[in-house]
Motif scaffolding. Structure first.
Motif, PDB file in Angstrom:
ATOM      1  N   TYR A  93       0.823  -1.208   0.000  1.00 49.66           N
ATOM      2  CA  TYR A  93       0.000   0.000   0.000  1.00 49.66           C
ATOM      3  C   TYR A  93       0.861   1.264   0.000  1.00 49.66           C
ATOM      4  CZ  TYR A  93      -4.573  -2.170   0.581  1.00 49.66           C
ATOM      5  OH  TYR A  93      -5.730  -2.872   0.367  1.00 49.66           O
ATOM      6  N   ASP A  94       0.324   2.286  -0.651  1.00 49.42           N
ATOM      7  CA  ASP A  94       0.999   3.578  -0.672  1.00 49.42           C
ATOM      8  C   ASP A  94       0.964   4.220   0.708  1.00 49.42           C
ATOM      9  OD1 ASP A  94       1.578   4.653  -3.678  1.00 49.42           O
ATOM     10  OD2 ASP A  94      -0.123   3.280  -3.651  1.00 49.42           O
ATOM     11  N   ALA A  95       2.023   4.958   1.017  1.00 52.05           N
ATOM     12  CA  ALA A  95       2.106   5.655   2.296  1.00 52.05           C
ATOM     13  C   ALA A  95       3.128   6.780   2.178  1.00 52.05           C
ATOM     14  CB  ALA A  95       2.508   4.697   3.413  1.00 52.05           C
ATOM     15  N   GLU A  96       3.094   7.675   3.140  1.00 54.18           N
ATOM     16  CA  GLU A  96       4.147   8.673   3.302  1.00 54.18           C
ATOM     17  C   GLU A  96       5.026   8.221   4.458  1.00 54.18           C
ATOM     18  OE1 GLU A  96       1.960  12.305   3.896  1.00 54.18           O
ATOM     19  OE2 GLU A  96       2.332  12.906   1.827  1.00 54.18           O
ATOM     20  N   LEU A  97       6.337   8.254   4.246  1.00 52.63           N
ATOM     21  CA  LEU A  97       7.268   7.698   5.223  1.00 52.63           C
ATOM     22  C   LEU A  97       8.182   8.770   5.794  1.00 52.63           C
ATOM     23  CD1 LEU A  97       8.317   4.408   3.417  1.00 52.63           C
ATOM     24  CD2 LEU A  97       6.591   4.700   5.171  1.00 52.63           C
ATOM     25  N   CYS A  98       8.514   8.578   7.074  1.00 49.94           N
ATOM     26  CA  CYS A  98       9.434   9.465   7.776  1.00 49.94           C
ATOM     27  C   CYS A  98      10.453   8.586   8.488  1.00 49.94           C
ATOM     28  CB  CYS A  98       8.646  10.326   8.773  1.00 49.94           C
ATOM     29  SG  CYS A  98       9.684  11.284   9.901  1.00 49.94           S
ATOM     30  N   TYR A  99      11.738   8.883   8.306  1.00 46.00           N
ATOM     31  CA  TYR A  99      12.811   8.034   8.837  1.00 46.00           C
ATOM     32  C   TYR A  99      13.143   8.409  10.278  1.00 46.00           C
ATOM     33  CZ  TYR A  99      17.403   5.782   9.206  1.00 46.00           C
ATOM     34  OH  TYR A  99      18.473   5.020   9.601  1.00 46.00           O
TER      35      TYR A  99
ATOM     36  N   SER B 192      16.230   7.827  12.640  1.00 52.48           N
ATOM     37  CA  SER B 192      17.615   7.354  12.640  1.00 52.48           C
ATOM     38  C   SER B 192      17.979   6.632  13.937  1.00 52.48           C
ATOM     39  CB  SER B 192      18.568   8.534  12.426  1.00 52.48           C
ATOM     40  OG  SER B 192      18.398   9.514  13.437  1.00 52.48           O
ATOM     41  N   LYS B 193      17.278   6.911  15.030  1.00 49.69           N
ATOM     42  CA  LYS B 193      17.595   6.262  16.305  1.00 49.69           C
ATOM     43  C   LYS B 193      17.265   4.774  16.259  1.00 49.69           C
ATOM     44  CE  LYS B 193      16.889  10.417  19.108  1.00 49.69           C
ATOM     45  NZ  LYS B 193      16.116  11.034  20.223  1.00 49.69           N
ATOM     46  N   THR B 194      16.174   4.413  15.614  1.00 51.95           N
ATOM     47  CA  THR B 194      15.770   3.002  15.533  1.00 51.95           C
ATOM     48  C   THR B 194      16.047   2.394  14.171  1.00 51.95           C
ATOM     49  OG1 THR B 194      13.515   3.630  14.868  1.00 51.95           O
ATOM     50  CG2 THR B 194      13.957   3.398  17.232  1.00 51.95           C
ATOM     51  N   ASP B 195      16.482   3.204  13.205  1.00 57.14           N
ATOM     52  CA  ASP B 195      16.721   2.754  11.832  1.00 57.14           C
ATOM     53  C   ASP B 195      15.453   2.130  11.239  1.00 57.14           C
ATOM     54  OD1 ASP B 195      18.233   2.426   9.513  1.00 57.14           O
ATOM     55  OD2 ASP B 195      18.852   0.397  10.075  1.00 57.14           O
ATOM     56  N   THR B 196      14.321   2.725  11.557  1.00 59.13           N
ATOM     57  CA  THR B 196      13.033   2.288  11.027  1.00 59.13           C
ATOM     58  C   THR B 196      12.263   3.514  10.545  1.00 59.13           C
ATOM     59  OG1 THR B 196      11.965   2.424  13.208  1.00 59.13           O
ATOM     60  CG2 THR B 196      12.923   0.288  12.566  1.00 59.13           C
ATOM     61  N   PHE B 197      11.030   3.283  10.088  1.00 64.02           N
ATOM     62  CA  PHE B 197      10.229   4.359   9.515  1.00 64.02           C
ATOM     63  C   PHE B 197       8.868   4.441  10.221  1.00 64.02           C
ATOM     64  CE2 PHE B 197      13.197   3.012   6.336  1.00 64.02           C
ATOM     65  CZ  PHE B 197      13.585   4.169   5.695  1.00 64.02           C
ATOM     66  N   GLN B 198       8.299   5.629  10.132  1.00 64.96           N
ATOM     67  CA  GLN B 198       6.910   5.813  10.496  1.00 64.96           C
ATOM     68  C   GLN B 198       6.123   5.980   9.204  1.00 64.96           C
ATOM     69  OE1 GLN B 198       6.150   9.158  13.039  1.00 64.96           O
ATOM     70  NE2 GLN B 198       4.097   8.470  13.593  1.00 64.96           N
ATOM     71  N   ALA B 199       5.036   5.219   9.077  1.00 60.61           N
ATOM     72  CA  ALA B 199       4.228   5.233   7.855  1.00 60.61           C
ATOM     73  C   ALA B 199       2.895   5.905   8.133  1.00 60.61           C
ATOM     74  CB  ALA B 199       4.009   3.813   7.347  1.00 60.61           C
ATOM     75  N   ARG B 200       2.491   6.756   7.201  1.00 58.27           N
ATOM     76  CA  ARG B 200       1.202   7.434   7.282  1.00 58.27           C
ATOM     77  C   ARG B 200       0.411   7.046   6.035  1.00 58.27           C
ATOM     78  NH1 ARG B 200       2.146  13.428   8.310  1.00 58.27           N
ATOM     79  NH2 ARG B 200       2.860  13.407   6.145  1.00 58.27           N
ATOM     80  N   TYR B 201      -0.643   6.201   6.230  1.00 60.98           N
ATOM     81  CA  TYR B 201      -1.423   5.693   5.118  1.00 60.98           C
ATOM     82  C   TYR B 201      -2.558   6.663   4.763  1.00 60.98           C
ATOM     83  CZ  TYR B 201       0.974   1.319   6.219  1.00 60.98           C
ATOM     84  OH  TYR B 201       1.935   0.365   6.458  1.00 60.98           O
ATOM     85  N   PRO B 202      -2.969   6.700   3.490  1.00 59.02           N
ATOM     86  CA  PRO B 202      -4.078   7.575   3.090  1.00 59.02           C
ATOM     87  C   PRO B 202      -5.364   7.204   3.818  1.00 59.02           C
ATOM     88  CG  PRO B 202      -2.904   6.735   1.164  1.00 59.02           C
ATOM     89  CD  PRO B 202      -2.394   5.970   2.347  1.00 59.02           C
ATOM     90  N   PRO B 203      -6.281   8.157   3.975  1.00 56.29           N
ATOM     91  CA  PRO B 203      -7.557   7.863   4.649  1.00 56.29           C
ATOM     92  C   PRO B 203      -8.330   6.769   3.926  1.00 56.29           C
ATOM     93  CG  PRO B 203      -7.244  10.227   4.352  1.00 56.29           C
ATOM     94  CD  PRO B 203      -6.179   9.558   3.553  1.00 56.29           C
ATOM     95  N   HIS B 204      -9.038   5.936   4.680  1.00 58.87           N
ATOM     96  CA  HIS B 204      -9.891   4.881   4.131  1.00 58.87           C
ATOM     97  C   HIS B 204     -11.348   5.304   4.298  1.00 58.87           C
ATOM     98  CE1 HIS B 204      -7.173   1.066   3.923  1.00 58.87           C
ATOM     99  NE2 HIS B 204      -6.578   2.144   3.458  1.00 58.87           N
TER     100      HIS B 204
ATOM    101  N   MET C 131      -1.682   5.351  11.015  1.00 59.19           N
ATOM    102  CA  MET C 131      -0.249   5.459  11.261  1.00 59.19           C
ATOM    103  C   MET C 131       0.297   4.099  11.690  1.00 59.19           C
ATOM    104  SD  MET C 131       0.318   8.742  10.734  1.00 59.19           S
ATOM    105  CE  MET C 131       1.932   9.002  11.463  1.00 59.19           C
ATOM    106  N   GLU C 132       1.521   3.826  11.280  1.00 59.53           N
ATOM    107  CA  GLU C 132       2.227   2.626  11.717  1.00 59.53           C
ATOM    108  C   GLU C 132       3.673   3.007  12.002  1.00 59.53           C
ATOM    109  OE1 GLU C 132       3.416  -1.928  10.301  1.00 59.53           O
ATOM    110  OE2 GLU C 132       2.320  -0.608   8.944  1.00 59.53           O
ATOM    111  N   SER C 133       4.200   2.583  13.140  1.00 60.22           N
ATOM    112  CA  SER C 133       5.570   2.916  13.524  1.00 60.22           C
ATOM    113  C   SER C 133       6.474   1.692  13.394  1.00 60.22           C
ATOM    114  CB  SER C 133       5.614   3.449  14.962  1.00 60.22           C
ATOM    115  OG  SER C 133       5.092   2.492  15.862  1.00 60.22           O
TER     116      SER C 133
END
Length: 358
Positions: A196-202, A204-216, A223-225
């Protein structure tokens, strides 16, 4: 009359230095050696990396990691210009972010830079208006000096549209970029083998991303961390998540081909991309020597992650006139991508669920 001896007529004090003179001479020599040492040390301290030949300096800068290159840029103006060059940062950008940055992310970055420039111009315009207003109450020289100092403090040496700026914006998490996330909600049974499409923000402390999915539908953006790197890809097509992808591979589809197809629950939801394979018609026994499925007007799609008898196991589409097909009960199937490379197919197979879905 005898001549006086030489020894008796000469003053030995004029020939042999006194102990005080010897000590003075020794001190002068020590002081001289110390001066020479200071001179040598000063000469060594004045040596700079900029004294190196151009090729040697370039080789050093090319081998610096991003953090080292960034720190080197703060040493002086000359190194700042060299260390912020796009040709040095292209390699770092490609190495870390190349697999995630697609054409949509590049367009989003250009819009981001443009909006920052417009905001900066607006702030400068507001400062000029305030300058004119204050000039009636305060000395013009005082007002100008205050604003010049403030502008100098706020101005960054780094061009906003440089690759170095882009890299730092990604690394710091200031720039949200469009990408796609496999297995949305990380194991939710309703999204296995989907992307699925999302907007991502990195982060650096955890080397992971936060994902923001479009409204359903009427729901707010989800949101998913802590989304890991292996669940993210650059969008393979430039189709927005709510738009139907125009399919151009229907005539090439044959049984056994791996595909991705758009699917959404209803018309208010965005599309996600789901993995499947092209199957055989019921009238075909699956014998490749006698199979005529490729010449049929109907294409059968199989989703083998679902059990036999599941309503999600099969879907059919029109080979020559496919748009969006489906209903509110089973969802809507949209555009199709044929997967041509083993790399794309292997990623999907790595995400295959351990249990068959009902």
């Amino acid at each position: 009359m005898s001549r006086p001896s030489c020894c008796s007529s000469c003053d030995t004090s004029q020939i042999v230095p006194s102990s005080a003179a010897m000590m003075c001479l020794r001190k002068m020599r020590i002081a001289s050696s110390r001066v020479e040492a200071v001179r040598e040390q000063t000469t060594q301290e004045e040596a700079s990396v900029l004294d190196l030949p151009e090729l040697a300096l370039e080789c050093i800068l090319e081998r610096l990691p991003p953090a080292g290159l960034f720190n080197m840029a703060g040493v002086c103006r000359s190194l700042r210009e060299r260390c912020s060059g796009d040709f040095l940062w292209e390699r770092h950008m490609r190495r870390k972010w190349g697999g995630l940055i697609g054409e949509s992310a590049r367009k989003e970055w250009k819009l981001y830079v443009s909006s920052r420039k417009e905001l900066s111009n607006l702030e400068q315009g507001n400062q000029k208006c305030l300058l004119r207003a204050l000039s009636g109450f305060c000395p013009v020289s005082w007002v100008r000096s205050k604003f010049v100092h403030q502008a100098t403090q706020q101005k960054s040496y780094l061009p906003s549209d440089s690759i170095m700026s882009w890299y730092l914006a990604l690394e710091s998490g200031k720039f949200w970029f469009p990408a796609q996330v496999y297995n949305r909600e990380n194991g939710h049974v309703g999204f296995m083998l989907s992307c699925y499409d999302a907007e991502l923000c990195y982060d650096s402390k955890t080397d992971t991303f936060q994902a923001r999915y479009p409204p359903h539908g009427r729901r707010a953006a989800a949101m998913e961390s802590r989304v890991t790197w292996d669940r993210i890809r650059a969008p393979p097509v430039n189709t927005p998540p709510h738009d139907l992808h125009i399919t151009n591979c229907l005539q090439d589809l044959r049984p056994g081909d791996s595909i991705e197809i758009q699917w959404r629950r209803n018309k208010g939801f965005p599309y996600g991309w789901w993995y499947g394979v092209v199957g055989h018609l019921e009238s075909c026994d699956g014998n490749t020597s006698f199979c005529r499925c490729q010449s049929s007007d109907t294409v059968v799609l199989e989703f083998d992650q679902y059990a036999q008898g599941s309503r999600w196991r099969y879907a059919t589409i029109d080979r020559w006139n496919h748009r969006e097909e489906g209903n509110e009960a089973d969802g809507f199937y949209g555009g199709i991508r044929k997967l041509w490379t083993e790399k794309e197919i292997s990623i999907w197979k790595q995400l295959w669920p351990t249990d068959v879905l009902e």
